[in-house]
Design an enzyme around this catalytic site. Structure first.
Site, PDB file in Angstrom:
ATOM      1  N   HIS A  88       6.936   4.668   1.737  1.00 17.38           N
ATOM      2  CA  HIS A  88       6.869   5.375   0.454  1.00 17.38           C
ATOM      3  C   HIS A  88       5.553   5.069  -0.263  1.00 17.38           C
ATOM      4  O   HIS A  88       4.895   5.980  -0.794  1.00 17.38           O
ATOM      5  CB  HIS A  88       8.047   4.984  -0.429  1.00 17.38           C
ATOM      6  N   GLU A  89       5.170   3.801  -0.290  1.00 14.17           N
ATOM      7  CA  GLU A  89       3.903   3.435  -0.935  1.00 14.17           C
ATOM      8  C   GLU A  89       2.721   4.031  -0.185  1.00 14.17           C
ATOM      9  O   GLU A  89       1.716   4.404  -0.795  1.00 14.17           O
ATOM     10  CB  GLU A  89       3.780   1.913  -1.031  1.00 14.17           C
TER      11      GLU A  89
ATOM     12  N   HIS B 173       1.895   7.413  -1.413  1.00 14.06           N
ATOM     13  CA  HIS B 173       0.998   7.474  -2.566  1.00 14.06           C
ATOM     14  C   HIS B 173      -0.466   7.379  -2.126  1.00 14.06           C
ATOM     15  O   HIS B 173      -1.336   8.045  -2.699  1.00 14.06           O
ATOM     16  CB  HIS B 173       1.319   6.343  -3.544  1.00 14.06           C
TER      17      HIS B 173
END
Length: 237
Positions: free
Chosen positions: A106-107, A110
Site C-alpha cells: 500500500h505504501e 503512494h
C-alpha cells in the site's frame, strides 16, 4: 444566539455530532487493529518480509530511487515524497505475514502515485500546509471572535473557513488511499508475491485501514457542521 447556547453549556445538542465522530473513529481504529492482528498470524506463501515485498513492488514499477527504512511504532507506515523514503513499522518491516506485505505494498502505491504524478496526491500535498495552519488557527480564532465580537463575528467565520481547509484535506485523502490500496492488490497479484488465496486476506486488511480515513473524514465533517451551527449564523446575542 448560537444554536447550542440556548440550551446551556452542558446541554448543547450539537455535542452529539462530536460524540458521533469520536465513536466512528474509535470503531474504525479498533477494526483495523483487530483485522491486522488477525492476518498478521498468516504467513505469506513466498515468505517475503514487508521490506522485501516493498522492494519488489517498487522495482516492478520501475522505481529504484526510493529508500526503504525501518521506523519505530506500530502501523506507523508511510511514504515521504520529500525525501523519497518508504517507512515501514515494527509490525511490517520484518514480518512475513500477508497483513505486513499488504501494508508495505500500500505504501508502495503512494510511491508509484508520486512517480506518475497522480493528481489527487498532488492536490493533497499542496493542501498540507494550508490544512496544518487551518487546524492550528481555527479554534483560537473562533474563541477570540466569540470573546470580542460574539458567536457570529467575522473572526468566527474566518475560523470556520480555516477549519474547512482541514476538512477538505481529509476528503481529498480518500481517493489517494483507495487508489494506493487498489494498486497494491493489483501488483501483489501480478507479481505473484501473494497467491489468489492470499489476496482476499490482504484486501480485508487494506479495507479496514481505508475505513480509518473514511472515519477521519466523517468526524471532520461532523465537527465542521457543529461549528456552522454554533458560530456560522449572524446572531451575536
Amino acid at each position: 444566539m448560537p444554536f447550542g447556547y440556548r440550551y446551556g453549556y452542558y446541554f448543547d445538542p450539537t455535542y452529539i455530532l462530536v460524540l458521533a465522530g469520536a465513536l466512528i473513529s474509535i470503531v474504525a481504529s479498533m477494526r483495523v487493529k483487530t483485522t491486522f492482528n488477525k492476518y498478521a498470524k498468516v504467513r505469506s506463501r513466498t515468505n517475503m518480509t514487508g521490506a522485501q515485498a516493498a522492494q519488489r513492488v517498487l522495482n516492478s514499477a520501475g522505481i529504484y530511487d526510493v529508500r526503504i527504512q525501518h521506523v519505530a511504532g506500530n502501523l506507523t507506515d508511510h511514504y515521504n515524497p520529500k525525501n523519497k523514503t518508504l517507512n515501514l513499522s515494527d509490525a511490517v518491516y520484518g514480518s512475513t505475514s500477508v497483513a505486513a506485505v499488504g501494508v508495505a505494498a500500500h505504501e508502495c502505491g503512494h510511491a508509484i502515485q508520486h512517480q506518475q504524478g497522480y493528481s489527487p496526491l498532488n492536490i493533497r500535498s499542496a493542501l498540507v500546509p494550508v490544512a496544518n495552519f487551518g487546524s492550528a488557527a481555527a479554534w483560537p480564532l473562533i474563541i477570540l471572535g466569540v470573546v470580542l465580537g460574539g458567536a457570529g463575528s467575522m473572526a468566527c467565520k474566518i475560523g470556520i473557513v480555516l477549519f474547512s481547509a482541514a476538512v477538505l484535506f481529509q476528503i481529498v485523502t480518500l481517493p489517494v488511499e483507495f487508489n494506493a490500496s487498489a494498486r497494491a492488490v493489483r501488483i501483489l497479484g501480478d507479481t505473484g508475491i501473494l497467491s489468489e488465496q492470499e489476496l482476499p486476506y490482504t484486501k480485508k486488511v487494506l479495507k479496514a485501514a481505508a475505513l480509518t480515513y473514511v472515519a477521519a473524514a466523517a468526524a471532520a465533517i461532523l465537527q465542521l457542521l457543529r461549528l456552522l451551527l454554533l458560530f456560522g449564523g449572524r446572531d451575536n446575542d
